[in-house]
Design an enzyme around this catalytic site. Sequence first.
Site, PDB file in Angstrom:
ATOM      1  N   HIS A 419       1.846  -2.310  -3.191  1.00  0.00           N
ATOM      2  CA  HIS A 419       0.907  -1.356  -2.599  1.00  0.00           C
ATOM      3  C   HIS A 419       1.337  -0.767  -1.269  1.00  0.00           C
ATOM      4  O   HIS A 419       0.634   0.072  -0.719  1.00  0.00           O
ATOM      5  CB  HIS A 419      -0.464  -2.024  -2.405  1.00  0.00           C
ATOM      6  CG  HIS A 419      -1.276  -2.103  -3.651  1.00  0.00           C
ATOM      7  ND1 HIS A 419      -2.040  -1.056  -4.113  1.00  0.00           N
ATOM      8  CD2 HIS A 419      -1.440  -3.104  -4.545  1.00  0.00           C
ATOM      9  CE1 HIS A 419      -2.646  -1.411  -5.236  1.00  0.00           C
ATOM     10  NE2 HIS A 419      -2.294  -2.650  -5.515  1.00  0.00           N
ATOM     11  N   LYS A 631     -11.042   7.107   6.141  1.00  0.00           N
ATOM     12  CA  LYS A 631     -10.139   6.076   5.618  1.00  0.00           C
ATOM     13  C   LYS A 631      -9.974   5.041   6.720  1.00  0.00           C
ATOM     14  O   LYS A 631     -10.473   5.237   7.837  1.00  0.00           O
ATOM     15  CB  LYS A 631      -8.778   6.673   5.229  1.00  0.00           C
ATOM     16  CG  LYS A 631      -8.173   7.574   6.301  1.00  0.00           C
ATOM     17  CD  LYS A 631      -6.899   8.240   5.824  1.00  0.00           C
ATOM     18  CE  LYS A 631      -7.189   9.408   4.907  1.00  0.00           C
ATOM     19  NZ  LYS A 631      -6.709   9.237   3.566  1.00  0.00           N
ATOM     20  N   ARG A 632      -9.270   3.935   6.425  1.00  0.00           N
ATOM     21  CA  ARG A 632      -9.030   2.969   7.495  1.00  0.00           C
ATOM     22  C   ARG A 632      -8.318   3.655   8.662  1.00  0.00           C
ATOM     23  O   ARG A 632      -7.526   4.574   8.476  1.00  0.00           O
ATOM     24  CB  ARG A 632      -8.199   1.795   6.975  1.00  0.00           C
ATOM     25  CG  ARG A 632      -8.993   0.793   6.144  1.00  0.00           C
ATOM     26  CD  ARG A 632     -10.104   0.106   6.929  1.00  0.00           C
ATOM     27  NE  ARG A 632      -9.601  -0.857   7.901  1.00  0.00           N
ATOM     28  CZ  ARG A 632      -9.678  -2.171   7.757  1.00  0.00           C
ATOM     29  NH1 ARG A 632     -10.259  -2.700   6.704  1.00  0.00           N
ATOM     30  NH2 ARG A 632      -9.200  -2.985   8.681  1.00  0.00           N
ATOM     31  N   LYS A 637      -1.837   6.813   9.216  1.00  0.00           N
ATOM     32  CA  LYS A 637      -2.764   7.773   8.593  1.00  0.00           C
ATOM     33  C   LYS A 637      -3.045   8.970   9.511  1.00  0.00           C
ATOM     34  O   LYS A 637      -3.673   9.938   9.113  1.00  0.00           O
ATOM     35  CB  LYS A 637      -4.065   7.068   8.193  1.00  0.00           C
ATOM     36  CG  LYS A 637      -3.852   6.037   7.067  1.00  0.00           C
ATOM     37  CD  LYS A 637      -5.129   5.281   6.745  1.00  0.00           C
ATOM     38  CE  LYS A 637      -4.905   4.146   5.763  1.00  0.00           C
ATOM     39  NZ  LYS A 637      -4.747   4.593   4.379  1.00  0.00           N
ATOM     40  N   THR A 739      -6.417   6.996  -2.708  1.00  0.00           N
ATOM     41  CA  THR A 739      -7.347   7.311  -3.807  1.00  0.00           C
ATOM     42  C   THR A 739      -8.516   8.152  -3.296  1.00  0.00           C
ATOM     43  O   THR A 739      -9.158   8.847  -4.084  1.00  0.00           O
ATOM     44  CB  THR A 739      -7.883   6.025  -4.471  1.00  0.00           C
ATOM     45  OG1 THR A 739      -8.326   5.124  -3.459  1.00  0.00           O
ATOM     46  CG2 THR A 739      -6.818   5.361  -5.321  1.00  0.00           C
ATOM     47  N   LYS A 743     -10.797  11.392  -5.008  1.00  0.00           N
ATOM     48  CA  LYS A 743     -12.266  11.491  -5.024  1.00  0.00           C
ATOM     49  C   LYS A 743     -12.711  12.843  -4.475  1.00  0.00           C
ATOM     50  O   LYS A 743     -13.607  13.492  -5.024  1.00  0.00           O
ATOM     51  CB  LYS A 743     -12.873  10.336  -4.206  1.00  0.00           C
ATOM     52  CG  LYS A 743     -12.682   8.986  -4.870  1.00  0.00           C
ATOM     53  CD  LYS A 743     -12.819   7.819  -3.893  1.00  0.00           C
ATOM     54  CE  LYS A 743     -12.266   6.550  -4.535  1.00  0.00           C
ATOM     55  NZ  LYS A 743     -12.031   5.476  -3.572  1.00  0.00           N
TER      56      LYS A 743
END
Length: 905
Positions: A419, A631-632, A637, A739, A743
Amino acid sequence: SAASVAGTRPVPPRCAGAAPARWRLRCPRRQSGRSILGARAMAKPLTDSEKRKQISVRGIAGLGDVGEVRKSFNRHLHFTLVKDRNVATPRDYYFALAHAVRDHLVGRWIRTQQHYYERDPKRIYYLSLEFYMGRTLQNTMVNLGLQNACDEAIYQLGLDLEELEEIEEDAGLGNGGLGRLAACFLDSMATLGLAAYGYGIRYEFGIFNQKIVNGWQVEEADDWLRYGNPWEKARPEYMLPVHFYGRVQHTPEGVQWTDTQVVLAMPYDTPVPGYKNNTVNTMRLWSAKAPNDFKLQDFNVGGYVEAVLDRNLAENISRVLYPNDNFFEGKELRLKQEYFVVAATLQDIIRRFKSSKFGCRDPVRTCFETFPDKVAIQLNDTHPALAIPELMRILVDVEKVDWDKAWEITKKTCAYTNHTVLPEALERWPVSMFENLLPRHLEIIYAINQKHLDVSLAFWVGRGAAAPTMPTHAAHVAALFPGDVDRLRRMSVIEEGDCKRINMAHLCVIGSHAVNGVARIHSEIVKQSVFKDFYELEPEKFQNKTNGITPRRWLLLCNPGLAETIVEKIGEGFMTDLSQLKKLLPLVNDDAFIRDVAKVKQENKLKFSAYLEKEYKVKINPSSMFDVHVKRIHEYKRQLLNCLHIITLYNRIKKEPAKAFVPRTVMIGGKAAPGYHMAKMIIKLVTSISDVVNHDPVVGDRLKVIFLENYRVSLAEKVIPAADLSQQISTAGTEASGTGNMKFMLNGALTIGTMDGANVEMAEEAGAENLFIFGLRVEEVEALDQKGYNAREYYERLPELRQAMDQISGGFFSPKEPDCFKDVVNMLLYHDRFKVFADYEAYMECQAQVDQLYRNPTEWTKKVIRNIACSGKFSSDRTITEYARDIWGVEPSDLQIPPPNLPRD
């Protein structure tokens, strides 16, 4: 009748006519007048055309079903909760409804397990330390086709279904993408009729609740079980012992692991319903219990109470979820958790493999030759990696299988999903910790590694290295093959050095027959860098399985308005075959459909605006662009890149206040790991920017910045359907898949993103011109690494970037503490691994294109429709079908098990 509820409280008058205006605003599904989305939008009877539209997307509310739900609700309120309407609280009503809905699961659940027992299919075991399930009530109603019946029944009782749904606690047993993926996979495995089980830990405290206090994240314990969990069933009859510590004895009869400490694993089962196929699979979560004799062998006069209190030490194993995402923290308690879930699960798997009669525990299968034909174990990242040495221990030490045969069985049974490629996320446990906690497993890992190095050595000799002149023992490798010693060191499970460590990813690759990444670009990086040596040794082992999401939760449940609009055009087959969304492509230029899609989006935005006003006390402009980045919180990110865009936009408005700007509401949300200083600073920066921007009268409602506190599954279900723009802006090569991106795409948001993770395949499916793609590609990031990234070059060259950075460093956003963000500034300028400045210019240009398109609502909505129509690939049904065929060796089934009210034949 409504008056038949247990108790004497009169039914509120609202159920006698149309729902009041306050409630209609909050619950658009009752406004629509279409019975797919609300059983009773109006008090007047349905017209014939409305009856024809009563497609079963939400389940037809037959009178019998409604009466049954009402009766069951009353019975549970009375007999299960021991309440009447005079004293019942809203939470009591939620529990009564949850039990009424659960009743519909039980018969199907038992039937499904009987069906598997009789058919004896190959069983799939999905092992994960995280299952981020969210709420269960609405998902169960959707998958059983009960939503309309429950809606109508609760309405007749004078209650509000949405209010009851909001009472349920999220089952927050995960950190982010990995845990939510596991939850989507369980839904798809049940929908595809696979005999599958999710195995994990029943954490007493899930992911922390995030509170923002003075702009800083503060963590609160998530006591999600405080009021009980109506969806789980304890199974004490299947409680199993798990051993820790002790010592290893090598005797003529075999190896024995003795003098261990025992902790009991108590299983709690949760039903996992497939979508309208009467299949109900099981998620089994283990809870740690101290044995009754725990520490009492040390009992002496006065020591009894202390011994009982010390039971907590054993039970701490399942107390709390570690809140790290993409970061390894080598704590002994975490290693205990990983072994705990694996040891209990493998005992359970072997018991089920041996059993032949439903409900019987008498072992009949004693030959393990057929084990890989009946059992597939999928390891969700390296967290359950101990399944490999534990299965070897059971086969060799307990079942007395020959080592080579045991290894063959283990490899054929296990498969590993990687992952992440971030080095700080890789699990590398100290050998000394293993030696103390799991001494037998350390021996087994050493033996596995030795044999692996011998095989690897033989392979490289076969590729042309000089033949050895002495036995190929690892200790002699350096002398024998000086050219290949570095390769063998890189491939070893044991990392040498001051602190010897066990590389769990290497153990997983060696002990599995299949290794997969979770998006095409990620799987290529895995083969070309992370596991390059292993790929060259066994290329056939490596695969790609691009992640997916369940359309039941992420469309039908969270966005019923859009689901209905689609159903009216192409029918409801897409709910189990998302590729059918391609049928929407001919409607891209259909004016009526464009209007319908835009109307649904606007309704969702209005509803979310009302929610924000209620929860955050902030009033926003619902016609502004909803720009969402959830998101986290992590440097890779790049929430900081978004911050720089916000500041630049703010500066532009201040510079030219008379100019027409596209109004934006920027929403950023996500949790930071409690020990991750930089992530917490990022949250503080967002909230500080928000304080300045939102209170500047010059800006008005042209720009608003909101930090969405306590982002979780149930909040995602609200914000994603309302989003216009989805931010997926990680540095190329760092996000394995993502993911959330899928969505947003499915729910009609356009993506601004880098060519990273699944964004690459989204652009491929929808056409890159229908996404806003920017920034360095993976090869360019690598080239910049080779050349040397110099952030100051960009700072000196780009005036708007320099202005934004000077404002951050000069205290413009933190006037009371001017050097508050010095760590953030220092990182961005001098040691930014994720190259925020390198993509700033391209990001700003891309955001200008976003503004330009948003000014043309028709063209924007056309791109939205293209994105929705091309999102079919990203269903977890497709992902699971690929796992089933390519890794597990099973075929999905569309066979419907008969419902409980029909004979089994």
